[in-house]
Design a protein around this motif. Structure first.
Motif, PDB file in Angstrom:
ATOM      1  N   PRO A  87      33.836  32.878 -76.678  1.00  0.00           N
ATOM      2  CA  PRO A  87      33.194  34.105 -77.073  1.00  0.00           C
ATOM      3  C   PRO A  87      31.813  34.404 -76.642  1.00  0.00           C
ATOM      4  O   PRO A  87      30.817  33.465 -77.096  1.00  0.00           O
ATOM      5  N   SER A 116      34.191  38.390 -78.458  1.00  0.00           N
ATOM      6  CA  SER A 116      33.250  38.218 -79.409  1.00  0.00           C
ATOM      7  C   SER A 116      33.321  39.587 -80.331  1.00  0.00           C
ATOM      8  O   SER A 116      33.890  40.611 -80.029  1.00  0.00           O
ATOM      9  N   THR A 166      32.945  32.021 -86.494  1.00  0.00           N
ATOM     10  CA  THR A 166      31.576  31.182 -85.990  1.00  0.00           C
ATOM     11  C   THR A 166      30.976  31.326 -87.424  1.00  0.00           C
ATOM     12  O   THR A 166      30.675  32.007 -88.106  1.00  0.00           O
ATOM     13  N   ASP A 318      32.223  23.214 -76.835  1.00  0.00           N
ATOM     14  CA  ASP A 318      31.588  23.708 -75.982  1.00  0.00           C
ATOM     15  C   ASP A 318      30.251  23.331 -76.102  1.00  0.00           C
ATOM     16  O   ASP A 318      29.832  22.356 -76.918  1.00  0.00           O
ATOM     17  N   ARG A 342      28.341  30.175 -70.762  1.00  0.00           N
ATOM     18  CA  ARG A 342      27.762  30.407 -69.643  1.00  0.00           C
ATOM     19  C   ARG A 342      28.410  30.370 -68.304  1.00  0.00           C
ATOM     20  O   ARG A 342      28.123  31.216 -67.440  1.00  0.00           O
TER      21      ARG A 342
HETATM   22  C1  FNR Z   1      26.916  32.874 -76.947  1.00  0.00           C
HETATM   23  N1  FNR Z   1      27.613  32.461 -77.893  1.00  0.00           N
HETATM   24  C2  FNR Z   1      28.333  33.220 -78.960  1.00  0.00           C
HETATM   25  N2  FNR Z   1      29.312  32.519 -79.705  1.00  0.00           N
HETATM   26  C3  FNR Z   1      29.833  33.468 -80.711  1.00  0.00           C
HETATM   27  O1  FNR Z   1      30.573  32.713 -81.667  1.00  0.00           O
HETATM   28  N3  FNR Z   1      29.796  34.727 -80.738  1.00  0.00           N
HETATM   29  C4  FNR Z   1      28.909  35.263 -79.940  1.00  0.00           C
HETATM   30  O2  FNR Z   1      28.978  36.549 -79.710  1.00  0.00           O
HETATM   31  C5  FNR Z   1      28.426  34.672 -78.978  1.00  0.00           C
HETATM   32  N4  FNR Z   1      27.306  35.116 -78.107  1.00  0.00           N
HETATM   33  C6  FNR Z   1      26.876  34.506 -76.827  1.00  0.00           C
HETATM   34  C7  FNR Z   1      26.042  35.090 -76.110  1.00  0.00           C
HETATM   35  C8  FNR Z   1      25.543  34.422 -75.036  1.00  0.00           C
HETATM   36  C9  FNR Z   1      24.638  35.210 -73.883  1.00  0.00           C
HETATM   37  C10 FNR Z   1      25.785  32.931 -74.861  1.00  0.00           C
HETATM   38  C11 FNR Z   1      25.239  32.052 -73.653  1.00  0.00           C
HETATM   39  C12 FNR Z   1      26.458  32.262 -76.001  1.00  0.00           C
HETATM   40  C13 FNR Z   1      27.950  30.853 -77.887  1.00  0.00           C
HETATM   41  C14 FNR Z   1      29.004  30.528 -77.163  1.00  0.00           C
HETATM   42  O3  FNR Z   1      30.510  31.078 -77.610  1.00  0.00           O
HETATM   43  C15 FNR Z   1      29.196  29.049 -76.897  1.00  0.00           C
HETATM   44  O4  FNR Z   1      29.022  28.439 -77.862  1.00  0.00           O
HETATM   45  C16 FNR Z   1      28.152  28.599 -75.783  1.00  0.00           C
HETATM   46  O5  FNR Z   1      27.774  29.616 -75.051  1.00  0.00           O
HETATM   47  C17 FNR Z   1      28.357  27.311 -75.069  1.00  0.00           C
HETATM   48  O6  FNR Z   1      27.233  26.908 -74.532  1.00  0.00           O
HETATM   49  P1  FNR Z   1      27.321  26.803 -72.654  1.00  0.00           P
HETATM   50  O7  FNR Z   1      28.300  26.141 -72.227  1.00  0.00           O
HETATM   51  O8  FNR Z   1      27.082  28.331 -72.806  1.00  0.00           O
HETATM   52  O9  FNR Z   1      26.072  26.144 -72.597  1.00  0.00           O
END
Ligand code: FNR
Length: 397
Positions: A87, A116, A166, A318, A342
């Motif tokens: 998400p 998300s 989350t 993750d 990402r």
């Molecule tokens: C996130 N992540 C995140 N997690 C979640 O539970 N709800 C959310 O709305 C979001 N939004 C979000 C936006 C952006 C731009 C990023 C980069 C991340 C966290 C995401 O689910 C996840 O845990 C991380 O992105 C994992 O790390 P890497 O692999 O992106 O480095």
């Protein structure tokens, strides 16, 4: 980040890092920092990558390989690959309808897509656009029980079987770039407004003519004149329930009989509590380094968590997955699958669905190659000899 010279064509990106480079060029500064940035000193963000680099792979040689096997059984279902799109909120700022593009790319490869709470396409829009999607929904705990209940009902109504709560973001992490880039809440600084004008391709692909997206899941809870980015940001800030605790999770367990996962586990004692509560899974995650800076890389926390929870619930991981070898390392150390954050966002930011698909294919191809070169073509037989991630990683033959 290393510099690459791959030009604008996403098909010429040979790695997730090259896709990231393209996304960096494509996006205006404020959107790039939103995608790439971490909290405070970005210690955890950096550690997420370094920790994977610190794990050695020790291959067996002279192992004949007649093909690789990446299928995994999880939740009584066979997955073609041990990965899913995780998400991420506000994806529509990177590319118009980005959630739909991500959902399509995942679905075409038989992988789940997680929406998300603060997405820019709603649950209903995703299912209408991608009827075959294996949709997971990520929930932020809301202080208004009616909003919370309605979100759960809607997730259920669209056929969502898997809910991720989350738990590591009851308050937004200290993301200083966010404060720098905006003069006032949701009001870009002059410098950033000028920078936006220097990115006409992004304007066309993300915001013209429809404008900045709203948080579509939340629109119906807002007065009509506040159904926009600013209104939704204000709403979610006020709604995030800071008193989230294990009792809440126990009640959610009763309220949501389908699969329930807790996202944001780093401590083995919390993994044990999740097992005791009868959860279906956990996501070992530090939110991609965007929340509490200074926490360990999630891959460094995995062995201790696997020691207490492996086989009792599904373990996903993750934070920092950028290579097929990262997926291999995570699975060898006890993860059943990984979530991508990402990695697929870079792809979607560059070229929508095709870019996201390219990111998934890069990781898939790297994973197959790594399994062959490691001398262990069957993913399900990967194990690590030591819980210490700084030791060489052995495979069983
Ligand atoms: C996130 N992540 C995140 N997690 C979640 O539970 N709800 C959310 O709305 C979001 N939004 C979000 C936006 C952006 C731009 C990023 C980069 C991340 C966290 C995401 O689910 C996840 O845990 C991380 O992105 C994992 O790390 P890497 O692999 O992106 O480095």
């Amino acid at each position: 980040m290393r510099r690459y010279h791959s030009g604008p064509d996403f098909r010429r990106a040979h790695s997730i890092a090259e896709l990231a480079q393209m996304a960096h060029r494509r996006l205006p500064h404020f959107a790039w920092e939103y995608l790439e940035g971490g909290a405070e000193e970005e210690l955890t963000l950096a550690r997420n990558r370094q920790a994977f680099a610190d794990i050695n792979l020790l291959p067996h040689t002279l192992v004949p390989c007649h093909g690789t096997e990446t299928r995994r059984t999880m939740f009584n279902h066979e997955w073609p690959l041990p990965m899913a799109i995780g998400p991420t909120g506000y994806n529509g700022m990177l590319y118009h309808d980005a959630d739909i593009h991500l959902a399509r790319a995942a679905t075409e490869r038989g992988l789940p897509f997680t929406l998300s709470t603060v997405s820019t396409s709603s649950l209903e829009q995703i299912v209408a656009a991608v009827p075959e999607v294996n949709l997971w929904f990520q929930l932020y705990c809301m202080s208004d029980p009616q909003v919370q209940d309605d979100l759960l009902q809607r997730a259920n109504a669209v056929g969502c079987q898997t809910l991720l709560l989350t738990s590591d973001a009851v308050l937004l992490g200290n993301r200083e770039w966010d404060k720098r880039n905006f003069a006032r809440p949701r009001q870009l600084s002059l410098r950033n407004k000028f920078d936006v004008l220097c990115h006409p391709r992004w304007i066309r692909q993300a915001v013209w003519p429809q404008g900045m997206p709203s948080m579509a899941n939340l629109d119906r809870y807002l007065p009509a004149d506040q159904r926009n980015a600013a209104g939704a940001a204000h709403f979610i800030g006020a709604q995030m329930e800071k008193t989230l605790d294990w009792d809440y999770l126990a009640r959610l367990r009763d309220r949501w009989p389908q699969r329930l996962l807790l996202k944001g586990v780093l401590h083995p004692a919390d993994a044990e509590k999740a097992v005791a509560l009868g959860l279906d899974g956990i996501v070992v995650s530090n939110h991609g380094g965007r929340q509490l800076d200074g926490v360990p890389a999630s891959i460094d926390c995995l062995p201790a968590i696997a020691a207490v929870a492996k086989g009792k619930l599904a373990i996903l991981l993750d934070s920092g997955i950028r290579r097929g070898t990262d997926i291999l390392k995570a699975c060898a150390l006890g993860a059943d699958a990984v979530l991508l954050g990402r990695a697929t966002l870079y792809g979607v930011a560059v070229a929508g669905q095709a870019g996201a698909a390219h990111a998934l294919d890069l990781l898939t191809n790297e994973l197959h190659l790594a399994l062959t070169l490691l001398g262990q073509p069957d993913m399900s037989r990967l194990t690590a000899t030591a819980a210490n991630t700084h030791s060489p990683l052995f495979t069983v033959s």
